[in-house]
Scaffold this motif. Structure first.
Motif, mmCIF file in Angstrom:
data_model
loop_
_atom_site.group_PDB
_atom_site.id
_atom_site.type_symbol
_atom_site.label_atom_id
_atom_site.label_comp_id
_atom_site.label_asym_id
_atom_site.label_seq_id
_atom_site.Cartn_x
_atom_site.Cartn_y
_atom_site.Cartn_z
ATOM 1 N N SER A 27 0.936 -1.272 -0.131
ATOM 2 C CA SER A 27 -0.060 -0.181 -0.003
ATOM 3 C C SER A 27 1.020 1.343 0.107
ATOM 4 O O SER A 27 0.480 2.255 -0.275
ATOM 5 N N SER A 28 2.253 1.094 0.259
ATOM 6 C CA SER A 28 2.921 1.987 0.371
ATOM 7 C C SER A 28 2.956 3.125 -1.028
ATOM 8 O O SER A 28 2.808 4.231 -0.919
ATOM 9 N N PHE A 29 2.834 2.473 -2.147
ATOM 10 C CA PHE A 29 2.941 3.027 -3.738
ATOM 11 C C PHE A 29 1.641 3.968 -3.565
ATOM 12 O O PHE A 29 1.498 5.118 -4.212
ATOM 13 N N ALA A 30 0.461 3.214 -3.196
ATOM 14 C CA ALA A 30 -0.823 4.088 -3.373
ATOM 15 C C ALA A 30 -0.925 5.095 -2.348
ATOM 16 O O ALA A 30 -1.553 6.159 -2.603
ATOM 17 N N LEU A 31 -0.239 4.797 -1.217
ATOM 18 C CA LEU A 31 -0.400 6.136 -0.263
ATOM 19 C C LEU A 31 0.793 7.041 -0.034
ATOM 20 O O LEU A 31 0.542 8.208 0.414
ATOM 21 N N GLY A 32 1.406 6.846 -0.831
ATOM 22 C CA GLY A 32 2.707 7.866 -1.091
ATOM 23 C C GLY A 32 3.671 7.687 -0.235
ATOM 24 O O GLY A 32 4.530 8.611 0.315
ATOM 25 N N GLY A 33 3.713 6.483 0.558
ATOM 26 C CA GLY A 33 4.969 6.270 1.704
ATOM 27 C C GLY A 33 4.432 6.956 2.971
ATOM 28 O O GLY A 33 3.261 7.057 3.117
ATOM 29 N N ILE A 34 5.469 6.715 3.856
ATOM 30 C CA ILE A 34 5.270 7.207 5.254
ATOM 31 C C ILE A 34 5.466 8.528 5.257
ATOM 32 O O ILE A 34 6.506 9.111 4.645
ATOM 33 N N LYS A 35 4.676 9.449 5.718
ATOM 34 C CA LYS A 35 4.889 10.959 5.939
ATOM 35 C C LYS A 35 5.165 11.469 7.398
ATOM 36 O O LYS A 35 4.378 11.131 8.363
ATOM 37 N N LEU A 36 6.086 12.414 7.233
ATOM 38 C CA LEU A 36 6.534 13.029 8.559
ATOM 39 C C LEU A 36 5.977 14.437 8.717
ATOM 40 O O LEU A 36 6.142 15.253 7.709
ATOM 41 N N TYR A 37 5.139 14.683 9.456
ATOM 42 C CA TYR A 37 4.458 16.017 9.686
ATOM 43 C C TYR A 37 5.146 16.774 10.800
ATOM 44 O O TYR A 37 5.117 16.112 12.050
ATOM 45 N N ILE A 38 5.604 17.707 10.789
ATOM 46 C CA ILE A 38 6.440 18.485 11.916
ATOM 47 C C ILE A 38 5.679 20.004 12.179
ATOM 48 O O ILE A 38 5.235 20.676 11.126
ATOM 49 N N HIS A 39 5.438 20.399 13.389
ATOM 50 C CA HIS A 39 4.762 21.390 14.039
ATOM 51 C C HIS A 39 5.565 22.730 13.283
ATOM 52 O O HIS A 39 6.871 22.505 13.221
ATOM 53 N N LYS A 40 4.894 23.634 12.710
ATOM 54 C CA LYS A 40 5.574 24.885 12.045
ATOM 55 C C LYS A 40 6.610 25.401 12.975
ATOM 56 O O LYS A 40 7.488 26.053 12.669
ATOM 57 N N SER A 41 6.325 25.364 14.268
ATOM 58 C CA SER A 41 7.008 26.075 15.206
ATOM 59 C C SER A 41 8.559 25.554 15.322
ATOM 60 O O SER A 41 9.495 25.906 15.965
ATOM 61 N N HIS A 42 8.320 24.124 15.134
ATOM 62 C CA HIS A 42 9.605 23.402 15.301
ATOM 63 C C HIS A 42 10.352 22.925 13.778
ATOM 64 O O HIS A 42 11.583 22.273 13.853
ATOM 65 N N LEU A 43 9.650 23.339 12.692
ATOM 66 C CA LEU A 43 10.320 23.063 11.401
ATOM 67 C C LEU A 43 11.684 23.342 11.354
ATOM 68 O O LEU A 43 12.529 22.577 10.555
ATOM 69 N N THR A 44 12.268 24.564 11.648
ATOM 70 C CA THR A 44 13.629 25.002 11.240
ATOM 71 C C THR A 44 14.476 24.063 11.943
ATOM 72 O O THR A 44 15.403 23.522 11.612
ATOM 73 N N LYS A 45 14.276 23.891 13.170
ATOM 74 C CA LYS A 45 14.989 22.885 14.052
ATOM 75 C C LYS A 45 15.223 21.510 13.653
ATOM 76 O O LYS A 45 16.032 21.066 13.472
ATOM 77 N N ALA A 46 14.056 21.135 13.323
ATOM 78 C CA ALA A 46 13.856 19.716 12.640
ATOM 79 C C ALA A 46 14.709 19.528 11.422
ATOM 80 O O ALA A 46 15.354 18.560 11.304
ATOM 81 N N LYS A 47 14.547 20.531 10.572
ATOM 82 C CA LYS A 47 15.186 20.432 9.121
ATOM 83 C C LYS A 47 16.764 20.259 9.447
ATOM 84 O O LYS A 47 17.207 19.536 8.775
ATOM 85 N N LYS A 48 17.005 21.452 10.183
ATOM 86 C CA LYS A 48 18.688 21.154 10.631
ATOM 87 C C LYS A 48 19.068 19.898 11.186
ATOM 88 O O LYS A 48 20.140 19.271 10.821
#
Length: 63
Positions: A27-48
């Motif tokens: 089902s991974s292909f149909a669903l587009g894989g596992i997705k990670l959502y990060i709260h916008k206030s933590h986005l910069t830190k998480a990306k780093k």
């Protein structure tokens, strides 16, 4: 591993489709894989953190 990195930094996140893909791997292909959502206030830190950790793995894409 990603969970561990984000938990250690107290970053708020949500992982979508993880359980379903564990149960039905094709089902991974149909669903587009596992997705990670990060709260916008933590986005910069998480990306780093993720960029530093996975710099050598070009297959990881953060969008």
């Amino acid at each position: 591993m990603v969970r561990h990195l984000l938990d250690n930094e107290n970053i708020i996140y949500y992982i979508k489709n993880e359980t379903l893909i564990d149960l039905i791997p094709l089902s991974s292909f149909a669903l587009g894989g596992i997705k990670l959502y990060i709260h916008k206030s933590h986005l910069t830190k998480a990306k780093k953190i993720l960029d530093q950790t996975f710099r050598r793995n070009n297959h990881l894409r953060i969008v």
